[in-house]
Design a protein around this motif. Structure first.
Motif, short mmCIF file in Angstrom:
data_model
loop_
_atom_site.label_atom_id
_atom_site.label_comp_id
_atom_site.label_asym_id
_atom_site.label_seq_id
_atom_site.Cartn_x
_atom_site.Cartn_y
_atom_site.Cartn_z
N LEU A 78 -5.73 -41.61 61.49
CA LEU A 78 -6.63 -42.63 60.96
C LEU A 78 -5.78 -44.02 61.12
O LEU A 78 -4.61 -44.31 61.24
N THR A 79 -6.76 -45.19 61.09
CA THR A 79 -5.97 -46.42 61.05
C THR A 79 -5.59 -46.79 59.58
O THR A 79 -6.37 -46.35 58.59
N GLN A 80 -4.91 -47.91 59.40
CA GLN A 80 -4.61 -48.22 58.05
C GLN A 80 -6.00 -48.62 57.41
O GLN A 80 -6.02 -48.43 56.07
N GLU A 81 -6.91 -49.47 57.82
CA GLU A 81 -8.03 -50.09 57.24
C GLU A 81 -8.96 -48.79 56.91
O GLU A 81 -9.49 -48.81 55.67
N ILE A 82 -8.74 -47.83 57.67
CA ILE A 82 -9.64 -46.49 57.23
C ILE A 82 -9.03 -46.05 55.92
O ILE A 82 -9.68 -45.62 55.01
N ARG A 83 -7.79 -45.74 56.14
CA ARG A 83 -6.95 -45.04 55.17
C ARG A 83 -7.04 -45.91 53.66
O ARG A 83 -7.19 -45.36 52.74
N LYS B 5 0.41 -40.37 63.06
CA LYS B 5 -0.31 -40.74 61.88
C LYS B 5 -1.78 -40.73 62.02
O LYS B 5 -2.43 -41.05 62.98
#
Length: 170
Positions: free
Chosen positions: A59-64, A57
């Motif tokens: 990027l990180t969830q925060e960046i997404r 996956k």
């Protein structure tokens, strides 16, 4: 970015949607093209869904979450439902050759093929930056499929690159 410049151009002139309404799906390997799609989609307000194996996956969830209409899904068939554009790239990029067997294993089920394309919008287009590996990221005949704009995309990349060179030289 040259990828963004050449990507939007191949949409057929009679395509029924505004560009910001395009639902695009990439089945990519976490490479520069996927990140270009993520950046371009976030800048242009395009809904982008990335179909990716869980361990790859982007990027990180925060960046997404900060980028807007970016979704990450593991199921490629769920990801392409109602998609207007399906974009894929090679599973093993330059410099990743030592990971070939693992990546081929991880990406099983992510091949862009006729059944996957039939799940998308009936007027969806298929894109690939080339070179393509038949029977890996795409099935036989996908480059020549009536919904493929791969060769138009390739031509557009040439013109985009020439424009960038012209800009840099003047």
């Amino acid at each position: 970015n040259e990828i963004i410049l050449s990507t939007g151009i191949p949409l057929p002139e009679d395509y029924p949607l505004e560009f910001t309404e395009v639902y695009s799906v990439t089945c990519n390997n976490g490479n520069n093209i996927e990140y270009s799609w993520i950046l371009g989609a976030s800048l242009m307000g395009i809904h982008l869904t990335v179909a990716s194996p869980p361990e790859l996956k982007p990027l990180t969830q925060e960046i997404r979450d900060s980028l807007g209409k970016i979704e990450i899904m593991e199921d490629p068939f769920e990801a392409v439902k109602n998609a207007d554009v399906i974009y894929t790239d090679v599973w093993v990029s330059m410099g990743q050759e030592m990971e070939t067997k693992k990546r081929q294993h991880d990406f099983q089920g992510y091949q862009v093929n006729h059944p996957l394309l039939q799940t998308a919008n009936p007027k969806a287009i298929f894109m690939h930056p080339l070179p393509a590996h038949h029977c890996e990221e795409i099935s036989q005949g996908m480059l020549e499929h009536p919904q493929s704009v791969v060769f138009e995309q390739s031509e557009n990349r040439l013109h985009a690159q020439k424009s960038i060179l012209e800009f840099l030289l003047h």
